[in-house]
Motif scaffolding. Structure first.
Motif, short mmCIF file in Angstrom:
data_model
loop_
_atom_site.label_atom_id
_atom_site.label_comp_id
_atom_site.label_asym_id
_atom_site.label_seq_id
_atom_site.Cartn_x
_atom_site.Cartn_y
_atom_site.Cartn_z
N GLU A 208 -80.18 10.66 36.82
CA GLU A 208 -81.54 10.34 36.37
C GLU A 208 -81.85 10.97 35.02
O GLU A 208 -82.70 10.49 34.28
N ASP A 209 -81.16 12.06 34.70
CA ASP A 209 -81.40 12.77 33.45
C ASP A 209 -80.47 12.32 32.32
O ASP A 209 -80.38 12.97 31.29
N GLY A 210 -79.76 11.22 32.53
CA GLY A 210 -78.81 10.76 31.52
C GLY A 210 -77.39 11.10 31.94
O GLY A 210 -77.06 11.11 33.13
N ILE A 211 -76.56 11.41 30.97
CA ILE A 211 -75.17 11.74 31.26
C ILE A 211 -75.06 13.24 31.54
O ILE A 211 -75.52 14.06 30.74
N VAL A 212 -74.50 13.58 32.68
CA VAL A 212 -74.29 14.98 33.04
C VAL A 212 -72.79 15.23 33.15
O VAL A 212 -72.02 14.35 33.52
N VAL A 213 -72.41 16.45 32.82
CA VAL A 213 -71.00 16.85 32.87
C VAL A 213 -70.89 18.04 33.82
O VAL A 213 -71.62 19.03 33.68
N ASP A 214 -69.98 17.94 34.79
CA ASP A 214 -69.79 19.00 35.77
C ASP A 214 -68.33 19.42 35.82
O ASP A 214 -67.43 18.64 35.51
N ASP A 215 -68.13 20.66 36.23
CA ASP A 215 -66.79 21.13 36.54
C ASP A 215 -66.24 20.28 37.68
O ASP A 215 -66.86 20.18 38.74
N TYR A 216 -65.08 19.67 37.47
CA TYR A 216 -64.57 18.71 38.45
C TYR A 216 -64.31 19.36 39.80
O TYR A 216 -64.70 18.83 40.85
N LEU A 217 -63.65 20.51 39.81
CA LEU A 217 -63.28 21.13 41.08
C LEU A 217 -64.51 21.64 41.82
O LEU A 217 -64.59 21.54 43.05
N ASN A 218 -65.48 22.18 41.09
CA ASN A 218 -66.67 22.72 41.75
C ASN A 218 -67.59 21.61 42.26
O ASN A 218 -68.20 21.73 43.32
N SER A 219 -67.70 20.53 41.50
CA SER A 219 -68.63 19.46 41.89
C SER A 219 -68.06 18.58 42.99
O SER A 219 -68.80 17.98 43.76
N ASP A 220 -66.71 18.47 43.05
CA ASP A 220 -66.04 17.68 44.08
C ASP A 220 -66.72 16.31 44.24
O ASP A 220 -67.26 15.98 45.30
N PRO A 221 -66.72 15.47 43.19
CA PRO A 221 -67.53 14.24 43.20
C PRO A 221 -67.13 13.23 44.26
O PRO A 221 -67.94 12.37 44.62
N PHE A 222 -65.92 13.31 44.77
CA PHE A 222 -65.48 12.33 45.76
C PHE A 222 -65.33 12.95 47.15
O PHE A 222 -64.77 12.32 48.05
N GLY A 223 -65.81 14.16 47.34
CA GLY A 223 -65.61 14.85 48.60
C GLY A 223 -66.30 14.20 49.78
O GLY A 223 -65.89 14.40 50.92
N ARG A 224 -67.36 13.44 49.53
CA ARG A 224 -68.10 12.84 50.65
C ARG A 224 -67.51 11.51 51.10
O ARG A 224 -67.97 10.92 52.07
N ILE A 225 -66.50 11.01 50.38
CA ILE A 225 -65.87 9.75 50.79
C ILE A 225 -64.91 10.03 51.93
O ILE A 225 -64.01 10.86 51.80
N PRO A 226 -65.07 9.38 53.10
CA PRO A 226 -64.25 9.74 54.27
C PRO A 226 -62.79 9.41 54.12
O PRO A 226 -61.94 10.08 54.68
N TRP A 227 -62.46 8.34 53.38
CA TRP A 227 -61.06 8.02 53.11
C TRP A 227 -60.99 7.22 51.81
O TRP A 227 -62.01 6.76 51.30
#
Length: 231
Positions: A208-227
């Motif tokens: 919502e705030d535009g483009i955000v950049v996160d540490d990949y390992l800490n943010s774990d962007p795909f961790g909630r995908i079950p498979w």
């Protein structure tokens, strides 16, 4: 082991599947009758039964766990089979639909949606694709990379990058060393983004705030995908 089947009019039917066997038995027959019929079949297959997996199916009926257990002991004692199990419960309609959808979307049935490049993209060079883009190398300052989907740089990203160039704001940009001079995802544009930690993998996405950049390992962007899913 090649698949095979042995159909009989008796109370036991055998089918070979993969590295094991499937026994369909008539649960209305006595245990002695079933063991005698199994013996007739397995005596001819003795060299194939050692450590074989066996599924015992009492005709699709339930409530015969005791029979499966008794026949399991018989098979292990007489023929040195390995794991013996029942037929398992049938999948629910919802689970079966999910499985069918996963198979339909499986990577085994898809052509590649990824352009993968090896090497360095140098200043003045431009790489553009309608697919996802994976670069095994660096993107130098003055270089430009554009993709219809995600952009993954397995090296230093120091040039200009545009992911989701056809309006896909769900695309991401990932780099092992993230310091682009300009980044755009869909129609959202940001000037040079300072890396939070030099030499750390970071991922950029639209919020919502535009483009955000996160540490990949800490943010774990795909961790909630079950498979795994196909993007």
């Amino acid at each position: 082991m090649d698949d095979f089947s042995q159909s009989t009019a008796g109370p036991v039917k055998l089918k070979g599947v993969g590295e094991g066997f499937r026994l369909t038995v008539d649960p209305t027959q006595s245990r002695d009758v079933l063991e005698a019929e199994i013996r007739k079949i397995f005596d001819r297959l003795r060299h194939l039964t050692i450590n074989a997996k066996v599924v015992i199916d009492p005709g699709g009926t339930e409530g015969y766990e005791y029979l499966i257990e008794a026949l399991s002991r018989f098979l292990k004692s007489e023929y040195d089979v390995g794991q013996v199990t029942g037929p398992g419960r049938p999948r629910s309609a919802a689970v079966e639909e999910k499985r069918r959808r996963d198979v339909d979307q499986s990577w085994d049935y898809r052509k590649s949606d990824v352009l993968m490049l090896y090497g360095r993209v140098r200043s003045g060079q431009k790489v553009s694709t309608r697919k996802h883009l994976v670069i095994l190398g660096d993107v130098n300052p003055g270089a430009e990379v554009i993709a219809g989907g995600d952009v993954l740089v397995m090296g230093k990203l120091a040039g200009m990058v545009h992911a989701g160039c056809m309006g896909d704001t769900g695309a991401i940009v990932l780099a092992l060393d993230f310091r682009p001079t300009q980044i755009q995802i869909g129609d959202i544009l940001a000037a040079g983004v300072r890396p939070k930690k030099k030499g750390r993998a970071e991922v950029a996405r639209v919020s919502e705030d535009g483009i955000v950049v996160d540490d990949y390992l800490n943010s774990d962007p795909f961790g909630r995908i079950p498979w795994p899913e196909v993007r």
